[in-house]
Design a protein around this motif. Structure first.
Motif, mmCIF file in Angstrom:
data_model
loop_
_atom_site.group_PDB
_atom_site.id
_atom_site.type_symbol
_atom_site.label_atom_id
_atom_site.label_comp_id
_atom_site.label_asym_id
_atom_site.label_seq_id
_atom_site.Cartn_x
_atom_site.Cartn_y
_atom_site.Cartn_z
ATOM 1 N N SER A 102 0.850 -1.174 0.000
ATOM 2 C CA SER A 102 0.000 0.000 0.000
ATOM 3 C C SER A 102 0.892 1.232 0.000
ATOM 4 O O SER A 102 2.113 1.141 0.167
ATOM 5 N N ASP A 103 0.299 2.414 -0.184
ATOM 6 C CA ASP A 103 1.092 3.632 -0.116
ATOM 7 C C ASP A 103 1.774 3.753 1.242
ATOM 8 O O ASP A 103 2.917 4.209 1.332
ATOM 9 N N GLY A 104 1.071 3.340 2.300
ATOM 10 C CA GLY A 104 1.658 3.390 3.638
ATOM 11 C C GLY A 104 2.872 2.488 3.754
ATOM 12 O O GLY A 104 3.888 2.856 4.353
ATOM 13 N N ASP A 105 2.790 1.283 3.176
ATOM 14 C CA ASP A 105 3.927 0.362 3.193
ATOM 15 C C ASP A 105 5.082 0.904 2.366
ATOM 16 O O ASP A 105 6.252 0.718 2.698
ATOM 17 N N LEU A 106 4.741 1.584 1.253
ATOM 18 C CA LEU A 106 5.774 2.160 0.401
ATOM 19 C C LEU A 106 6.513 3.274 1.141
ATOM 20 O O LEU A 106 7.736 3.400 1.039
ATOM 21 N N LEU A 107 5.773 4.076 1.901
ATOM 22 C CA LEU A 107 6.394 5.126 2.711
ATOM 23 C C LEU A 107 7.321 4.512 3.758
ATOM 24 O O LEU A 107 8.450 4.990 3.956
ATOM 25 N N ALA A 108 6.869 3.453 4.418
ATOM 26 C CA ALA A 108 7.701 2.793 5.426
ATOM 27 C C ALA A 108 8.969 2.231 4.793
ATOM 28 O O ALA A 108 10.059 2.295 5.378
ATOM 29 N N ARG A 109 8.832 1.676 3.596
ATOM 30 C CA ARG A 109 9.991 1.123 2.890
ATOM 31 C C ARG A 109 10.992 2.228 2.566
ATOM 32 O O ARG A 109 12.210 2.061 2.727
ATOM 33 N N ALA A 110 10.483 3.368 2.071
ATOM 34 C CA ALA A 110 11.357 4.486 1.730
ATOM 35 C C ALA A 110 12.074 5.020 2.964
ATOM 36 O O ALA A 110 13.279 5.332 2.918
ATOM 37 N N VAL A 164 14.940 3.102 -7.293
ATOM 38 C CA VAL A 164 14.100 4.242 -7.666
ATOM 39 C C VAL A 164 13.770 5.074 -6.432
ATOM 40 O O VAL A 164 13.826 6.317 -6.451
ATOM 41 N N LEU A 165 13.434 4.404 -5.338
ATOM 42 C CA LEU A 165 13.120 5.121 -4.102
ATOM 43 C C LEU A 165 14.326 5.914 -3.601
ATOM 44 O O LEU A 165 14.198 7.082 -3.218
ATOM 45 N N VAL A 166 15.502 5.284 -3.610
ATOM 46 C CA VAL A 166 16.704 5.986 -3.157
ATOM 47 C C VAL A 166 16.966 7.204 -4.032
ATOM 48 O O VAL A 166 17.295 8.299 -3.536
#
Length: 233
Positions: A102-110, A164-166
């Motif tokens: 989810s977007d929330g999980d993506l934020l946590a990953r970043a 990509v996130l980095v």
């Protein structure tokens, strides 16, 4: 590896109306087997139009490869195609398939990547999946800390998503692609490998990029606008 998005979802089918004759008509070319594909931007969202000579009475729409695909009869007028694309986009928007996170999980990953490889020097406010980016794998708005990642990246290996996130995380501190930017981004051990992977995908899919970021290393700062350029910004 980040799980792939499903290629298809249940289809919405609606009877098609005959074109009024005011739109353009297209004939299938030799070897096309009566099928044409075109991407249209509708209210800021890219919709894939698939025209088929075999389809005569129905118009259908489904999520495929991170975007809405609308299948229409061959020969439907241009304005009718756009009207149906807008209507079907509204119908299937609520059924957008969830990404591997989810977007929330993506934020946590970043944020975890920022702590692990970037010394906690940056902290994004929001990280979201986006289906609106035709020519960028990612983009960010440094003034707000918001990062957008193209939905297509969800189908790539997890270490490429991390690259990509980095890249976008570093843009929160460095607005250009200077030596300082690259030195910081390459703290992530697989950064160069991830950029090379994206270059290969860009070449294979005809995105026509000139480098890992779609611009020289000394390019100007990111303006934070989705789909304003190519590659990763």
């Amino acid at each position: 590896m980040t799980p792939s998005r499903p290629d298809a979802r249940p289809t919405t089918r609606t009877p098609a109306r005959t074109a009024s004759g005011t739109g353009r008509r297209r004939a299938s070319g030799p070897g096309s087997h009566g099928r044409e594909v075109e991407d249209l931007e509708v209210d800021g969202t890219v919709v894939r139009i698939v025209r088929s000579s075999r389809r005569t009475r129905t118009i259908s729409a489904a999520w495929r490869d991170g975007r809405v695909q609308v299948s229409v009869p061959m020969g439907l007028g241009a304005q009718a195609e756009r009207d149906w694309a807008r209507r079907m986009l509204q119908k299937v928007a609520s059924r957008q398939p969830a990404g591997p996170d989810s977007d929330g999980d993506l934020l946590a990953r970043a944020r975890k990547l920022a702590r692990t490889w970037l010394g906690g020097e940056v902290d994004p406010s929001e990280v979201v999946w986006s289906t609106r980016q035709q020519r960028r794998w990612g983009s960010c708005t440094p003034s707000t800390g918001r990062i957008r990642i193209a939905a297509e990246v969800a189908r790539m290996p997890g270490w490429v998503l991390d690259g990509v996130l980095v890249h976008e995380l570093v843009h929160l501190k460095h607005g250009d692609h200077s030596a300082a930017f690259h030195a910081m981004a390459e703290r992530y051990p697989r950064q160069k490998e991830a950029m090379a992977f994206l270059n290969g995908v860009s070449h294979a899919t005809g995105r026509g990029l000139t480098g890992p970021d779609g611009e020289p290393d000394n390019g100007g700062p990111d303006n934070g606008e989705p789909d304003a350029g190519a590659g990763i910004d």
